[in-house]
Scaffold this motif. Structure first.
Motif, mmCIF file in Angstrom:
data_model
loop_
_atom_site.group_PDB
_atom_site.id
_atom_site.type_symbol
_atom_site.label_atom_id
_atom_site.label_comp_id
_atom_site.label_asym_id
_atom_site.label_seq_id
_atom_site.Cartn_x
_atom_site.Cartn_y
_atom_site.Cartn_z
ATOM 1 N N PHE A 1 0.858 -1.181 0.000
ATOM 2 C CA PHE A 1 0.000 0.000 0.000
ATOM 3 C C PHE A 1 0.897 1.234 0.000
ATOM 4 C CE2 PHE A 1 -2.427 -2.886 3.125
ATOM 5 C CZ PHE A 1 -3.027 -3.609 2.100
ATOM 6 N N THR A 2 0.497 2.274 -0.711
ATOM 7 C CA THR A 2 1.268 3.523 -0.652
ATOM 8 C C THR A 2 1.035 4.215 0.687
ATOM 9 O OG1 THR A 2 -0.567 4.632 -1.786
ATOM 10 C CG2 THR A 2 1.252 3.849 -3.152
ATOM 11 N N SER A 3 -0.122 3.949 1.302
ATOM 12 C CA SER A 3 -0.401 4.457 2.644
ATOM 13 C C SER A 3 -0.507 3.258 3.574
ATOM 14 C CB SER A 3 -1.709 5.268 2.648
ATOM 15 O OG SER A 3 -2.034 5.684 3.952
ATOM 16 N N GLN A 4 0.509 3.044 4.409
ATOM 17 C CA GLN A 4 0.571 1.878 5.276
ATOM 18 C C GLN A 4 -0.316 2.063 6.517
ATOM 19 O OE1 GLN A 4 2.428 -1.204 4.967
ATOM 20 N NE2 GLN A 4 2.302 -0.467 2.829
ATOM 21 N N PRO A 5 -0.920 0.976 7.005
ATOM 22 C CA PRO A 5 -1.846 1.100 8.148
ATOM 23 C C PRO A 5 -1.124 1.463 9.452
ATOM 24 C CG PRO A 5 -1.559 -1.200 7.505
ATOM 25 C CD PRO A 5 -0.889 -0.384 6.457
ATOM 26 N N ILE A 6 -1.746 2.371 10.216
ATOM 27 C CA ILE A 6 -1.278 2.733 11.558
ATOM 28 C C ILE A 6 -2.457 2.535 12.514
ATOM 29 C CG2 ILE A 6 -0.342 4.549 13.045
ATOM 30 C CD1 ILE A 6 0.837 5.832 10.530
ATOM 31 N N VAL A 7 -2.223 1.821 13.594
ATOM 32 C CA VAL A 7 -3.270 1.538 14.576
ATOM 33 C C VAL A 7 -2.870 2.193 15.908
ATOM 34 C CG1 VAL A 7 -4.544 -0.254 15.809
ATOM 35 C CG2 VAL A 7 -3.806 -0.634 13.421
ATOM 36 N N ALA A 8 -3.812 2.926 16.505
ATOM 37 C CA ALA A 8 -3.542 3.607 17.783
ATOM 38 C C ALA A 8 -4.361 2.972 18.905
ATOM 39 C CB ALA A 8 -3.880 5.090 17.679
ATOM 40 N N VAL A 9 -3.761 2.953 20.105
ATOM 41 C CA VAL A 9 -4.478 2.546 21.320
ATOM 42 C C VAL A 9 -5.146 3.808 21.872
ATOM 43 C CG1 VAL A 9 -4.318 1.532 23.607
ATOM 44 C CG2 VAL A 9 -2.792 0.749 21.759
ATOM 45 N N GLN A 10 -6.479 3.779 21.992
ATOM 46 C CA GLN A 10 -7.225 5.003 22.342
ATOM 47 C C GLN A 10 -8.053 4.813 23.599
ATOM 48 O OE1 GLN A 10 -9.539 5.596 18.765
ATOM 49 N NE2 GLN A 10 -7.862 6.713 17.722
ATOM 50 N N ASP A 11 -8.379 5.977 24.219
ATOM 51 C CA ASP A 11 -9.341 5.956 25.321
ATOM 52 C C ASP A 11 -10.734 6.025 24.727
ATOM 53 O OD1 ASP A 11 -9.784 8.589 24.568
ATOM 54 O OD2 ASP A 11 -8.803 9.461 26.347
ATOM 55 N N LEU A 12 -11.741 6.094 25.571
ATOM 56 C CA LEU A 12 -13.116 6.111 25.085
ATOM 57 C C LEU A 12 -13.423 7.334 24.241
ATOM 58 C CD1 LEU A 12 -15.009 4.810 28.241
ATOM 59 C CD2 LEU A 12 -14.637 3.615 26.071
ATOM 60 N N GLY A 13 -12.630 8.345 24.363
ATOM 61 C CA GLY A 13 -12.882 9.555 23.589
ATOM 62 C C GLY A 13 -12.123 9.599 22.288
ATOM 63 N N GLY A 14 -11.332 8.547 22.017
ATOM 64 C CA GLY A 14 -10.587 8.502 20.770
ATOM 65 C C GLY A 14 -9.228 9.142 20.872
ATOM 66 N N ASN A 15 -8.738 9.390 22.084
ATOM 67 C CA ASN A 15 -7.411 9.967 22.262
ATOM 68 C C ASN A 15 -6.375 8.845 22.342
ATOM 69 O OD1 ASN A 15 -8.270 12.859 22.840
ATOM 70 N ND2 ASN A 15 -9.462 11.704 24.364
ATOM 71 N N THR A 16 -5.223 9.042 21.729
ATOM 72 C CA THR A 16 -4.159 8.048 21.766
ATOM 73 C C THR A 16 -3.572 7.991 23.165
ATOM 74 O OG1 THR A 16 -3.622 8.398 19.446
ATOM 75 C CG2 THR A 16 -1.918 7.369 20.818
ATOM 76 N N VAL A 17 -3.502 6.771 23.715
ATOM 77 C CA VAL A 17 -2.953 6.567 25.056
ATOM 78 C C VAL A 17 -1.461 6.303 24.874
ATOM 79 C CG1 VAL A 17 -3.089 5.225 27.163
ATOM 80 C CG2 VAL A 17 -5.163 5.626 25.799
ATOM 81 N N THR A 18 -0.660 7.306 25.060
ATOM 82 C CA THR A 18 0.759 7.229 24.709
ATOM 83 C C THR A 18 1.627 6.645 25.805
ATOM 84 O OG1 THR A 18 1.137 9.474 25.516
ATOM 85 C CG2 THR A 18 0.530 9.216 23.188
ATOM 86 N N THR A 19 1.091 6.496 27.044
ATOM 87 C CA THR A 19 2.002 6.196 28.150
ATOM 88 C C THR A 19 1.826 4.827 28.775
ATOM 89 O OG1 THR A 19 0.446 7.246 29.688
ATOM 90 C CG2 THR A 19 2.191 8.626 28.758
ATOM 91 N N THR A 20 0.655 4.196 28.633
ATOM 92 C CA THR A 20 0.422 3.007 29.456
ATOM 93 C C THR A 20 0.381 1.703 28.675
ATOM 94 O OG1 THR A 20 -1.981 3.309 29.269
ATOM 95 C CG2 THR A 20 -0.855 4.349 31.152
ATOM 96 N N ASN A 21 0.078 1.722 27.349
ATOM 97 C CA ASN A 21 -0.114 0.470 26.616
ATOM 98 C C ASN A 21 1.179 0.051 25.924
ATOM 99 O OD1 ASN A 21 -0.908 -1.320 24.234
ATOM 100 N ND2 ASN A 21 -2.824 -1.220 25.413
ATOM 101 N N THR A 22 1.577 -1.201 26.176
ATOM 102 C CA THR A 22 2.798 -1.720 25.540
ATOM 103 C C THR A 22 2.509 -3.058 24.860
ATOM 104 O OG1 THR A 22 3.422 -2.801 27.603
ATOM 105 C CG2 THR A 22 4.337 -0.595 27.186
ATOM 106 N N GLY A 23 1.284 -3.296 24.387
ATOM 107 C CA GLY A 23 0.923 -4.564 23.753
ATOM 108 C C GLY A 23 1.391 -4.653 22.298
ATOM 109 N N THR A 24 0.883 -5.648 21.587
ATOM 110 C CA THR A 24 1.188 -5.827 20.162
ATOM 111 C C THR A 24 -0.114 -5.890 19.394
ATOM 112 O OG1 THR A 24 1.240 -8.234 20.390
ATOM 113 C CG2 THR A 24 3.342 -7.065 20.568
ATOM 114 N N VAL A 25 -0.059 -5.427 18.148
ATOM 115 C CA VAL A 25 -1.238 -5.374 17.281
ATOM 116 C C VAL A 25 -1.039 -6.333 16.109
ATOM 117 C CG1 VAL A 25 -2.707 -3.930 15.839
ATOM 118 C CG2 VAL A 25 -1.702 -2.991 17.941
ATOM 119 N N ALA A 26 -2.052 -7.151 15.828
ATOM 120 C CA ALA A 26 -2.041 -8.040 14.654
ATOM 121 C C ALA A 26 -3.100 -7.576 13.680
ATOM 122 C CB ALA A 26 -2.305 -9.481 15.070
#
Length: 404
Positions: free
Chosen positions: A1-26
């Motif tokens: 893809f010319t635009s590669q997928p990016i997945v964010a971990v978000q709170d209920l309001g759709g804000n990216t949780v930058t400090t607490t999540n360290t999981g993996t995305v498939a």
């Protein structure tokens, strides 16, 4: 893809949780996909979350269609916007159908089909280039099809028909379209049922009455020319008609007809008497007949004398109505026109009688022939004449009667 997928971990309001999540995305293709069987590949199968996001790289889908992606991180899931994968430019060719096993000379039950494809394996339906088929290995076998090779693709697909291979073995086919190549699955061509006779060895050219140094060998074969070792028959050899000359005779030292052994009839001591150009015909009354390669019989070396005309009877001291003619011949009975022998005529058993001729005896041959004239015998009896020279095999005339 010319635009590669990016997945964010978000709170209920759709804000990216930058400090607490360290999981993996498939990532997977959302099911059901269009078309089924499509495959998603990325540089990494799963991506670790960093600063709240998982950034994928090198992702692509092989088959053309409309898709969404499914992201999973533990109990969290997400679905991407829809996007389309379309057919790309021609990038390779592939056997979408490989040939099925068959027997020698019989068309494959499943015929080869070759498609022009993009990098994902989608058929490029706008492509109408030409595809050529060959046998990858082994050498010596012949591939033939009823339609052309190269065969022009239609809507990106070259569908071959009537393809078959003659010799029994295990094969793969090789397809070429410009700079693109493909190899089929392997398949086997086995020996089929007895269908015909075939000369595996044809006679070689020789001289009249001389045994061929290459003796004829005839095999029971399937349609592809493979020897059917389990079959048996009796093979008869004849000179193919019209022969040159028509009166020529073929003889062999072993039986003709000749019984086959392990599917093969091997003849020995075969020869033809008269000079000319020939081929042999092999038959057994059931299987399709065979014709050998052509070969020549030429005039050989002088080997014998032959009365080509014997004298006829008459009365004492009267010239024979038919005068003796003696020819110098090779082993096959061909006149050796280059010979310079001199022929002597004598009475086989004279009993006191005398033979006289008006020309000389011995009489030099001319173009291989000694033609006597004015010959007569003085005493009544039944006679034969002998023709001799110093080196060649002698001959005796037919008998004739001299009356009082």
């Amino acid at each position: 893809f010319t635009s590669q997928p990016i997945v964010a971990v978000q709170d209920l309001g759709g804000n990216t949780v930058t400090t607490t999540n360290t999981g993996t995305v498939a990532l997977t293709i959302t099911q059901p996909s269009t078309p089924a069987g499509a495959a998603l590949t990325c540089t990494n199968a799963t991506v670790a979350v960093s600063a709240g996001t998982a950034t994928f790289a090198g992702c692509k889908i092989d088959l053309a269609g409309t898709y969404t992606l499914h992201a999973v991180d533990g109990g969290f899931t997400a679905t991407s916007n829809g996007f389309t994968i379309s057919v790309g430019a021609a990038a390779n060719i592939a056997f979408t159908t490989s040939p099925s096993a068959s027997t020698g000379g019989v068309a494959f039950g499943t015929q080869p089909i070759v498609a022009v494809q993009d990098l994902g394996g989608n058929t490029v339906t706008t492509d109408n280039s030409g595809v050529t088929l060959t046998i990858t290995a082994p050498g010596g076998a012949l591939l033939s099809c009823t339609n052309a090779s190269p065969l022009q693709a239609v809507n990106g697909v070259a569908t071959f028909a009537g393809c078959k291979i003659d010799l029994a073995n295990t094969y793969t086919l090789h397809a070429v379209d410009g700079g693109f190549t493909a190899t089929s699955n392997s398949f086997t061509v086995a020996t089929g049922p007895a269908a015909r006779l075939g000369f595996t060895t044809s006679p070689n050219s020789t001289t009249g009455g001389t045994v061929f140094t290459s003796q004829p060998v005839v095999a029971i074969q399937d349609l592809g020319g493979n020897t059917v070792t389990t079959a048996s028959t009796s093979v008869t050899l004849t000179i193919t008609q019209p022969s040159t000359p028509a009166s020529a005779a073929l003889t062999c030292t072993n039986a003709n007809p000749r019984a086959t052994a392990a599917g093969v009839a091997t003849f020995t001591g075969c020869k033809i008497d008269l000079s000319g150009t020939y081929s042999l015909h092999a038959t057994d009354g059931v299987l399709t007949t065979a014709t050998s390669d052509t070969f020549g019989i030429t005039v050989g070396l002088a080997a014998k004398l032959k009365f080509t005309t014997s004298p006829t009877g008459t009365t004492t001291n009267t010239v024979f109505p038919v005068q003796p003619v003696v020819t110098v011949q090779d082993l096959g009975g061909n006149t050796v026109v280059s010979d310079t022998s001199s022929v002597t005529l004598t009475i086989t058993t004279s009993a006191g009688a005398a033979l006289t001729c008006t020309n000389a005896t011995p009489l030099p041959v001319v173009n291989g022939v000694a033609t006597f004239t004015g010959c007569r015998i003085n005493l009544a009896n039944t006679y034969t004449l002998d023709a001799t020279d110093s080196t060649l095999t002698a001959d005796t005339s037919s008998s004739f009667v001299i009356s009082p």
